[in-house]
Design a protein around this motif. Structure first.
Motif, PDB file in Angstrom:
ATOM      1  N   CYS A  24      28.896  64.993  77.939  1.00  0.00           N
ATOM      2  CA  CYS A  24      28.466  63.914  78.831  1.00  0.00           C
ATOM      3  C   CYS A  24      29.480  62.768  78.850  1.00  0.00           C
ATOM      4  O   CYS A  24      29.708  62.147  79.894  1.00  0.00           O
ATOM      5  N   PHE A  25      30.098  62.501  77.705  1.00  0.00           N
ATOM      6  CA  PHE A  25      31.082  61.415  77.642  1.00  0.00           C
ATOM      7  C   PHE A  25      32.311  61.723  78.497  1.00  0.00           C
ATOM      8  O   PHE A  25      32.805  60.845  79.221  1.00  0.00           O
ATOM      9  N   VAL A  26      32.829  62.953  78.432  1.00  0.00           N
ATOM     10  CA  VAL A  26      34.025  63.272  79.217  1.00  0.00           C
ATOM     11  C   VAL A  26      33.728  63.215  80.707  1.00  0.00           C
ATOM     12  O   VAL A  26      34.595  62.824  81.511  1.00  0.00           O
ATOM     13  N   GLY A  27      32.503  63.587  81.100  1.00  0.00           N
ATOM     14  CA  GLY A  27      32.134  63.464  82.504  1.00  0.00           C
ATOM     15  C   GLY A  27      32.112  62.017  82.959  1.00  0.00           C
ATOM     16  O   GLY A  27      32.599  61.681  84.040  1.00  0.00           O
ATOM     17  N   GLU A  28      31.550  61.144  82.101  1.00  0.00           N
ATOM     18  CA  GLU A  28      31.517  59.705  82.426  1.00  0.00           C
ATOM     19  C   GLU A  28      32.922  59.121  82.464  1.00  0.00           C
ATOM     20  O   GLU A  28      33.254  58.323  83.351  1.00  0.00           O
ATOM     21  N   TYR A  29      33.754  59.520  81.521  1.00  0.00           N
ATOM     22  CA  TYR A  29      35.116  58.987  81.426  1.00  0.00           C
ATOM     23  C   TYR A  29      35.958  59.400  82.632  1.00  0.00           C
ATOM     24  O   TYR A  29      36.719  58.590  83.186  1.00  0.00           O
ATOM     25  N   LEU A  30      35.810  60.658  83.067  1.00  0.00           N
ATOM     26  CA  LEU A  30      36.557  61.137  84.226  1.00  0.00           C
ATOM     27  C   LEU A  30      36.126  60.410  85.494  1.00  0.00           C
ATOM     28  O   LEU A  30      36.971  60.026  86.324  1.00  0.00           O
ATOM     29  N   SER A  31      34.830  60.189  85.659  1.00  0.00           N
ATOM     30  CA  SER A  31      34.337  59.462  86.838  1.00  0.00           C
ATOM     31  C   SER A  31      34.845  58.025  86.847  1.00  0.00           C
ATOM     32  O   SER A  31      35.230  57.495  87.889  1.00  0.00           O
ATOM     33  N   LEU A  32      34.846  57.400  85.670  1.00  0.00           N
ATOM     34  CA  LEU A  32      35.312  56.018  85.570  1.00  0.00           C
ATOM     35  C   LEU A  32      36.790  55.898  85.940  1.00  0.00           C
ATOM     36  O   LEU A  32      37.198  54.989  86.677  1.00  0.00           O
ATOM     37  N   LYS A  33      37.598  56.831  85.449  1.00  0.00           N
ATOM     38  CA  LYS A  33      39.026  56.792  85.746  1.00  0.00           C
ATOM     39  C   LYS A  33      39.303  57.080  87.214  1.00  0.00           C
ATOM     40  O   LYS A  33      40.214  56.492  87.820  1.00  0.00           O
ATOM     41  N   SER A  34      38.551  57.993  87.814  1.00  0.00           N
ATOM     42  CA  SER A  34      38.776  58.294  89.227  1.00  0.00           C
ATOM     43  C   SER A  34      38.419  57.091  90.102  1.00  0.00           C
ATOM     44  O   SER A  34      39.069  56.845  91.129  1.00  0.00           O
ATOM     45  N   GLN A  68      34.227  60.648  93.720  1.00  0.00           N
ATOM     46  CA  GLN A  68      34.605  60.635  92.316  1.00  0.00           C
ATOM     47  C   GLN A  68      34.802  62.050  91.772  1.00  0.00           C
ATOM     48  O   GLN A  68      34.110  62.990  92.168  1.00  0.00           O
ATOM     49  N   LEU A  69      35.751  62.156  90.853  1.00  0.00           N
ATOM     50  CA  LEU A  69      35.915  63.401  90.105  1.00  0.00           C
ATOM     51  C   LEU A  69      34.837  63.450  89.032  1.00  0.00           C
ATOM     52  O   LEU A  69      34.635  62.482  88.295  1.00  0.00           O
ATOM     53  N   THR A  70      34.140  64.545  88.948  1.00  0.00           N
ATOM     54  CA  THR A  70      33.031  64.654  88.001  1.00  0.00           C
ATOM     55  C   THR A  70      33.067  66.004  87.297  1.00  0.00           C
ATOM     56  O   THR A  70      33.682  66.960  87.773  1.00  0.00           O
ATOM     57  N   MET A  71      32.392  66.043  86.158  1.00  0.00           N
ATOM     58  CA  MET A  71      32.082  67.294  85.480  1.00  0.00           C
ATOM     59  C   MET A  71      30.596  67.562  85.672  1.00  0.00           C
ATOM     60  O   MET A  71      29.776  66.653  85.512  1.00  0.00           O
ATOM     61  N   THR A  72      30.269  68.770  86.053  1.00  0.00           N
ATOM     62  CA  THR A  72      28.873  69.093  86.352  1.00  0.00           C
ATOM     63  C   THR A  72      28.328  70.139  85.378  1.00  0.00           C
ATOM     64  O   THR A  72      29.097  70.886  84.772  1.00  0.00           O
ATOM     65  N   ALA A  73      27.008  70.157  85.276  1.00  0.00           N
ATOM     66  CA  ALA A  73      26.318  71.172  84.488  1.00  0.00           C
ATOM     67  C   ALA A  73      25.756  72.206  85.448  1.00  0.00           C
ATOM     68  O   ALA A  73      24.682  72.021  86.017  1.00  0.00           O
ATOM     69  N   GLY A  74      26.537  73.266  85.667  1.00  0.00           N
ATOM     70  CA  GLY A  74      26.108  74.312  86.581  1.00  0.00           C
ATOM     71  C   GLY A  74      26.028  73.861  88.021  1.00  0.00           C
ATOM     72  O   GLY A  74      25.355  74.512  88.835  1.00  0.00           O
ATOM     73  N   GLY A  75      26.703  72.755  88.377  1.00  0.00           N
ATOM     74  CA  GLY A  75      26.641  72.241  89.736  1.00  0.00           C
ATOM     75  C   GLY A  75      25.320  71.573  90.071  1.00  0.00           C
ATOM     76  O   GLY A  75      25.110  71.152  91.212  1.00  0.00           O
ATOM     77  N   MET A  76      24.422  71.432  89.087  1.00  0.00           N
ATOM     78  CA  MET A  76      23.093  70.876  89.342  1.00  0.00           C
ATOM     79  C   MET A  76      23.004  69.392  89.022  1.00  0.00           C
ATOM     80  O   MET A  76      22.203  68.669  89.598  1.00  0.00           O
ATOM     81  N   MET A  77      23.802  68.924  88.061  1.00  0.00           N
ATOM     82  CA  MET A  77      23.769  67.518  87.683  1.00  0.00           C
ATOM     83  C   MET A  77      25.135  67.104  87.167  1.00  0.00           C
ATOM     84  O   MET A  77      25.886  67.923  86.626  1.00  0.00           O
ATOM     85  N   ASP A  78      25.481  65.845  87.401  1.00  0.00           N
ATOM     86  CA  ASP A  78      26.746  65.306  86.903  1.00  0.00           C
ATOM     87  C   ASP A  78      26.585  64.933  85.431  1.00  0.00           C
ATOM     88  O   ASP A  78      25.570  64.364  85.030  1.00  0.00           O
ATOM     89  N   LEU A  79      27.601  65.269  84.651  1.00  0.00           N
ATOM     90  CA  LEU A  79      27.587  64.902  83.243  1.00  0.00           C
ATOM     91  C   LEU A  79      27.988  63.432  83.118  1.00  0.00           C
ATOM     92  O   LEU A  79      29.059  63.031  83.572  1.00  0.00           O
ATOM     93  N   SER A  80      27.132  62.649  82.512  1.00  0.00           N
ATOM     94  CA  SER A  80      27.381  61.222  82.348  1.00  0.00           C
ATOM     95  C   SER A  80      26.571  60.734  81.158  1.00  0.00           C
ATOM     96  O   SER A  80      25.736  61.464  80.602  1.00  0.00           O
ATOM     97  N   GLU A 129      24.342  58.534  81.344  1.00  0.00           N
ATOM     98  CA  GLU A 129      22.959  58.463  81.811  1.00  0.00           C
ATOM     99  C   GLU A 129      22.254  59.805  81.635  1.00  0.00           C
ATOM    100  O   GLU A 129      21.085  59.859  81.221  1.00  0.00           O
ATOM    101  N   ALA A 130      22.974  60.896  81.930  1.00  0.00           N
ATOM    102  CA  ALA A 130      22.399  62.227  81.727  1.00  0.00           C
ATOM    103  C   ALA A 130      22.135  62.490  80.247  1.00  0.00           C
ATOM    104  O   ALA A 130      21.106  63.060  79.878  1.00  0.00           O
ATOM    105  N   PHE A 131      23.067  62.051  79.389  1.00  0.00           N
ATOM    106  CA  PHE A 131      22.863  62.224  77.945  1.00  0.00           C
ATOM    107  C   PHE A 131      21.630  61.463  77.475  1.00  0.00           C
ATOM    108  O   PHE A 131      20.844  61.960  76.667  1.00  0.00           O
TER     109      PHE A 131
END
Length: 406
Positions: free
Chosen positions: A308-318, A351-363, A365-367
């Motif tokens: 979840c942290f790497v997803g948040e970090y990637l979105s923040l940087k983008s 934004q660039l994001t990491m997703t969990a199966g394309g169903m939710m963005d890892l962030s 907030e998700a954690f």
């Protein structure tokens, strides 16, 4: 020591050991051996769940389910990596190309070296935490049994590192000692696999964020040159190409880890819930079982947090790339250069994001929501226990009052 790649040597060793790194000799043989060993152990693990699937053995059942599910989820993650061998090759080729370009500029090399060092430190920290949890979880009970034997105590139980059902002959020496050694090594190898996966996604996202920081730095340098020297000759098209390269890299990383992240978040949440239920139902039974469950809980939570942290970090940087483009003096540039900068700004809105199966963005907030759900399940179970104790206490007081009045 000069850093020449974002992926640290320890992660490379782990990827080669489990035949994930491209070009490893006898990769198919290694994969087959590991899968067969896992199938055999999983058979005896699920057999233990079947045997103990009764209320009288609830404690043993809750103790066996987390490790069994953890093994299954790890196998699925590893098979998923093997499936995307072509994507892994593209990612590694992109990393090598990016490092060849950044070594030409000291400022860019400093940014990438810093990101590589941070990702390496985090990966080794996760490995240390989960190794301690693995040592306690897979070797704690056997270590206690060895201590009792050295003290001369009469030890009748012969526990295994994981909850399995073996024939009675397996508890005889030296077969028992051999099985304990094999199961312990296999359990620790499972811990290493999971940590290698967490370290890899951490490293890849930090690499992408390093490339984004390089683009932001180049945009800043452009503005400074324009303020000092007027309108210098520079190529904004190069920034667009680099940005597109980062987008493609991030999409490949998401393609590689999307299903793994889905398993990591939702599958390990179930494991955390069962670990929490085991802790609640243990009541006052302190000992190695309590400590191993607490460390396992912390280790699995750290794994979910990493994704979840790497997803948040990637979105923040983008998002920061769009801000950096807007802060340039794009309105004073030539029309062709201005269009390139505006294109970068517009593309950064998605934004660039990491997703969990394309169903939710890892962030984060998700954690928080996932962690809240697991804690809520544990709390409901704990609340039921407290309510039962309160009712029992109240009935006892009423009975005492009736007897005293009678």
């Amino acid at each position: 020591m000069v850093v020449t790649s974002t992926i640290c040597p320890s992660l490379q060793i782990g990827l080669r050991a489990f035949a994930v790194w491209p070009g490893v000799p006898y990769a198919d043989v290694r994969r087959l051996i590991y899968v067969l060993s896992l199938v055999v152990i999983q058979y005896f693990q699920y057999l233990f769940i079947y045997v103990t699937f009764k209320y009288s053995q609830l404690q043993n059942l809750l103790d066996s389910i987390p490790s069994t599910m953890y093994y299954t989820l790890t196998a699925v993650k590893l098979i998923t990596l093997w499936k995307y061998d072509r994507v892994i090759r593209e990612i590694l080729a992109t990393i090598e190309s990016d490092w060849r370009e950044c070594v030409k500029v000291d400022q860019h090399l400093h940014i990438m070296t810093t990101k590589a060092n941070i990702s390496s430190f985090c990966a080794h920290g996760l490995l240390a935490l989960n190794s301690i949890a693995g040592l306690l979880y897979f070797g704690g009970e056997n270590a206690i049994a060895i201590v009792h034997m050295l003290k001369g105590n009469n030890v009748t139980s012969r526990p295994f590192p994981v909850r399995v059902v073996f024939p009675s002959a397996a508890e005889q020496s030296p077969v028992y000692e051999l099985l304990v050694f094999i199961l312990f090594l296999h359990g620790m190898s499972t811990i290493i696999i999971v940590n290698v996966l967490s370290g890899v996604i951490l490293t890849l996202v930090f690499h992408a964020c390093g490339q984004i920081e390089i683009i932001c730095q180049q945009l800043k340098n452009m503005s400074e040159k324009m303020m000092n020297y007027g309108s210098p000759r520079f190529s904004t098209g190069m920034l667009v190409d680099r940005h597109n390269k980062v987008i493609t890299f991030a999409e490949n990383v998401d393609k590689l880890f999307s299903f793994i992240a889905l398993i990591q978040v939702f599958g390990n949440t179930l494991v955390v819930c069962f670990l929490g239920l085991f802790l609640i139902t243990s009541h006052n039974k302190a000992g190695v079982g309590l400590f191993k469950s607490v460390f396992a809980y912390a280790g699995i939570t750290a794994e979910i947090f990493t994704f979840c942290f790497v997803g948040e970090y990637l979105s923040l940087k983008s998002r920061s790339l769009g801000d950096a483009g807007y802060e340039t003096l794009w309105y004073n540039m030539a029309p062709s250069h201005c269009k390139d900068i505006l294109f970068i700004i517009m593309r950064s809105q998605k934004q660039l994001t990491m997703t969990a199966g394309g169903m939710m963005d890892l962030s984060l907030e998700a954690f928080t929501s996932v962690n809240h759900e697991s804690v809520r399940v544990i709390y409901v179970r704990f609340e039921c226990d407290v309510l039962t104790l309160f009712k029992t206490y109240r009935m006892t007081i009423l009975a005492i009052n009736v007897i005293s009045k009678g």
